[in-house]
Design an enzyme around this catalytic site. Structure first.
Site, PDB file in Angstrom:
ATOM      1  N   HIS A 233      36.980  63.040  97.834  1.00 26.52           N
ATOM      2  CA  HIS A 233      37.168  63.095  99.291  1.00 26.52           C
ATOM      3  C   HIS A 233      38.504  62.447  99.605  1.00 26.52           C
ATOM      4  O   HIS A 233      39.115  61.823  98.731  1.00 26.52           O
ATOM      5  CB  HIS A 233      36.004  62.424 100.031  1.00 26.52           C
ATOM      6  CG  HIS A 233      35.894  60.947  99.815  1.00 26.52           C
ATOM      7  ND1 HIS A 233      35.609  60.397  98.586  1.00 26.52           N
ATOM      8  CD2 HIS A 233      36.042  59.893 100.673  1.00 26.52           C
ATOM      9  CE1 HIS A 233      35.563  59.074  98.701  1.00 26.52           C
ATOM     10  NE2 HIS A 233      35.825  58.744  99.948  1.00 26.52           N
TER      11      HIS A 233
ATOM     12  N   HIS B 250      39.512  59.994 101.703  1.00 24.71           N
ATOM     13  CA  HIS B 250      39.760  58.631 102.167  1.00 24.71           C
ATOM     14  C   HIS B 250      40.910  58.047 101.344  1.00 24.71           C
ATOM     15  O   HIS B 250      41.036  58.322 100.144  1.00 24.71           O
ATOM     16  CB  HIS B 250      38.501  57.765 102.029  1.00 24.71           C
ATOM     17  CG  HIS B 250      37.480  58.034 103.104  1.00 24.71           C
ATOM     18  ND1 HIS B 250      36.148  57.711 102.992  1.00 24.71           N
ATOM     19  CD2 HIS B 250      37.615  58.621 104.326  1.00 24.71           C
ATOM     20  CE1 HIS B 250      35.512  58.065 104.102  1.00 24.71           C
ATOM     21  NE2 HIS B 250      36.377  58.627 104.914  1.00 24.71           N
TER      22      HIS B 250
ATOM     23  N   ASP C 203      41.712  55.385  99.864  1.00 26.05           N
ATOM     24  CA  ASP C 203      41.560  54.663  98.590  1.00 26.05           C
ATOM     25  C   ASP C 203      41.285  55.606  97.420  1.00 26.05           C
ATOM     26  O   ASP C 203      41.225  55.168  96.274  1.00 26.05           O
ATOM     27  CB  ASP C 203      40.460  53.591  98.695  1.00 26.05           C
ATOM     28  CG  ASP C 203      39.121  54.118  99.161  1.00 26.05           C
ATOM     29  OD1 ASP C 203      39.089  54.910 100.135  1.00 26.05           O
ATOM     30  OD2 ASP C 203      38.091  53.760  98.547  1.00 26.05           O
ATOM     31  N   HIS C 204      41.166  56.914  97.699  1.00 24.16           N
ATOM     32  CA  HIS C 204      40.924  57.888  96.618  1.00 24.16           C
ATOM     33  C   HIS C 204      42.104  58.839  96.402  1.00 24.16           C
ATOM     34  O   HIS C 204      42.113  59.576  95.427  1.00 24.16           O
ATOM     35  CB  HIS C 204      39.654  58.700  96.909  1.00 24.16           C
ATOM     36  CG  HIS C 204      38.432  57.833  96.940  1.00 24.16           C
ATOM     37  ND1 HIS C 204      37.488  57.833  95.938  1.00 24.16           N
ATOM     38  CD2 HIS C 204      38.043  56.887  97.824  1.00 24.16           C
ATOM     39  CE1 HIS C 204      36.553  56.930  96.217  1.00 24.16           C
ATOM     40  NE2 HIS C 204      36.873  56.346  97.359  1.00 24.16           N
TER      41      HIS C 204
ATOM     42  N   HIS D 291      28.705  61.332 102.296  1.00 25.64           N
ATOM     43  CA  HIS D 291      29.574  60.228 102.668  1.00 25.64           C
ATOM     44  C   HIS D 291      29.865  60.429 104.150  1.00 25.64           C
ATOM     45  O   HIS D 291      29.280  61.294 104.781  1.00 25.64           O
ATOM     46  CB  HIS D 291      30.811  60.277 101.760  1.00 25.64           C
ATOM     47  CG  HIS D 291      31.646  59.047 101.789  1.00 25.64           C
ATOM     48  ND1 HIS D 291      31.133  57.788 101.866  1.00 25.64           N
ATOM     49  CD2 HIS D 291      33.009  58.888 101.727  1.00 25.64           C
ATOM     50  CE1 HIS D 291      32.120  56.912 101.849  1.00 25.64           C
ATOM     51  NE2 HIS D 291      33.272  57.549 101.776  1.00 25.64           N
TER      52      HIS D 291
ATOM     53  N   ASP E  36      32.314  58.379  96.467  1.00 31.15           N
ATOM     54  CA  ASP E  36      31.592  57.561  97.453  1.00 31.15           C
ATOM     55  C   ASP E  36      30.388  58.343  97.977  1.00 31.15           C
ATOM     56  O   ASP E  36      30.531  59.477  98.425  1.00 31.15           O
ATOM     57  CB  ASP E  36      32.513  57.233  98.632  1.00 31.15           C
ATOM     58  CG  ASP E  36      33.673  56.333  98.231  1.00 31.15           C
ATOM     59  OD1 ASP E  36      33.754  55.961  97.045  1.00 31.15           O
ATOM     60  OD2 ASP E  36      34.490  56.013  99.115  1.00 31.15           O
TER      61      ASP E  36
HETATM   62 ZN   LIG Z   1      36.239  54.775  98.676  1.00 29.59          ZN
HETATM   63 ZN   LIG Z   2      35.221  56.966 101.110  1.00 29.56          ZN
END
Ligand SMILES: [Zn+2]
Ligand SMILES: [Zn+2]
Length: 309
Positions: free
Chosen positions: A61, A63, A65-66, A139, A210
Site C-alpha cells: 500500500h 502509506h 513508510d512503505h 488496512h 499492514d
Molecule cells: Zn506501515
Molecule cells: Zn499503512
C-alpha cells in the site's frame, strides 16, 4: 533452489534508531525481490549486502513508510547505469501515485520502470517454478498482501529400482521422471508410478503488509513456511490497533496458528516498543505453537524445503 528472506526494515510508521521503515528482500536462487520500500531502503540493502539486482518491487500500500524509499533507490539504480527494466506492483488505483514517486525530482530514470496494479487474487508474477500472488488484507487504505508460492516438485526418482527393472541409465530415466512411460528393448513397459514417488510440496512465503487480522491471510498462508505479519502493537494497545488498521502480536499469532504456518515473523513494530519486544513475544507465543521470530533489521532467514531437501 535456495531461498532466503532479509528484513531490511522492521519499524512501524515512525522509524527509530534501531529500526528502519518497512522493506523485505527475498532472494530465490537468482531472483531478487523487494516487498515494500520504506525510506532509506537502499542503504539497508548496502548495509546488509543484498545487492541491487531487483527486477520487481511489490508494494502492499502507498502509506509513506512503505514507499518513500522508491525515489532514492531508483535514482541510485540510474547512477549505477542500470538498463534492465524495473517492475513495481501496487494495489488498484495507486499507479499514478507510484509513477509520481519514480519521477519525484522531475527526472525520469534512463531505464524502463513499469508500474502494474494488482488486485487480490491476481498473479503479479509468474515464473517457471513459482508465482507471486496478491491477496486481500484490511488496512485504512487500499492494500494487498503477497504470497510467493512454489509449484509442487517432482517426486523422488528411485534410481536403484529403475535399474532393477532393467531401465538403462540415460534418457529413459528422465522420461520416467517427467511422467512418461517407457518401453524397454524386450518390450516391457515401465510406468512412472513404479519408480517416481509422490510430488513433493514447494515452499510458501507470505507477507501481509499492514493489516488487521483477516481470514484471507489464513487462506493465503495455509501451511506457509514463513508468514511475515503486521504486529504493530501488543495487547495493551489493542484498541489502537483496531482503529489504525493494524494487528497485535497475539492476533498475528492466532492467524499464523489457524493457517498452520511453520514460522511467524512479527514486523512493523511500533516505536513505542522499539527496544523491548517481550510483550510481543509472550503474547504471540500464547496463540502460536510454531517457530516465532521478531527480526531486527538485517536479520536473514533461510527457507528450506518442507522435506529438508
Ligand atoms: Zn506501515
Ligand atoms: Zn499503512
Amino acid at each position: 533452489m535456495s531461498m532466503r528472506v532479509t528484513f531490511l526494515g522492521t519499524s512501524g510508521a515512525v522509524p527509530t534508531t534501531q529500526r528502519n521503515p518497512t522493506a523485505i528482500y527475498c532472494q530465490r536462487e537468482g531472483d531478487g525481490f523487494l516487498f515494500d520500500c520504506g525510506e532509506g531502503t537502499q542503504r539497508q540493502m548496502m548495509r546488509f549486502g543484498t545487492g541491487f539486482s531487483v527486477d520487481h518491487i511489490f508494494v502492499t500500500h502507498t502509506h509513506g513508510d512503505h514507499v518513500l524509499g522508491i525515489p532514492g533507490l531508483v535514482q541510485t539504480m540510474d547512477f549505477n547505469e542500470r538498463d534492465a527494466a524495473l517492475a513495481i506492483h501496487c494495489p488498484p488505483g495507486e499507479r499514478s501515485l507510484v509513477e509520481n514517486l519514480v519521477s519525484a525530482t522531475g527526472a525520469r530514470p534512463s531505464f524502463p520502470v513499469r508500474v502494474h496494479e494488482v488486485s487480490a487474487g491476481d498473479v503479479a508474477l509468474s515464473r517457471d517454478e513459482y508465482e507471486i500472488r496478491a491477496f486481500d488484507v484490511e488496512h485504512r487504505t487500499t492494500a494487498v498482501g503477497y504470497a510467493l508460492v512454489e509449484d509442487d516438485r517432482k517426486g523422488r526418482f528411485d534410481r536403484e529400482h529403475a535399474e532393477e527393472l532393467g531401465v538403462p541409465v540415460g534418457p529413459k530415466f528422465s522420461a520416467l521422471h517427467d511422467g512418461n512411460a517407457v518401453e524397454l528393448d524386450d518390450g516391457t513397459v515401465v510406468t512412472p508410478d513404479q519408480v517416481v514417488g509422490d510430488p513433493r510440496p514447494g515452499r510458501r512465503v507470505v507477507y501481509t503488509g499492514d493489516t488487521t487480522p483477516v481470514d484471507a491471510t489464513v487462506e493465503a498462508a495455509a501451511d506457509a513456511d514463513l508468514l511475515v505479519h503486521d504486529a504493530t502493537f501488543a495487547e495493551d494497545r489493542r484498541d489502537r490497533a483496531g482503529q489504525t488498521g493494524h494487528s497485535t502480536a497475539k492476533q498475528a499469532g492466532r492467524i499464523a496458528q489457524r493457517a498452520g504456518a511453520k514460522r511467524l515473523a512479527l514486523t512493523h513494530i511500533s516505536s513505542r516498543y522499539a527496544n523491548d519486544v517481550e510483550l510481543h513475544r509472550t503474547e504471540a507465543r500464547e496463540s502460536f505453537d510454531g517457530e516465532l521470530l521478531i527480526p531486527d533489521d538485517g536479520d536473514t532467514v533461510e527457507i528450506p524445503y518442507p522435506d529438508g531437501e
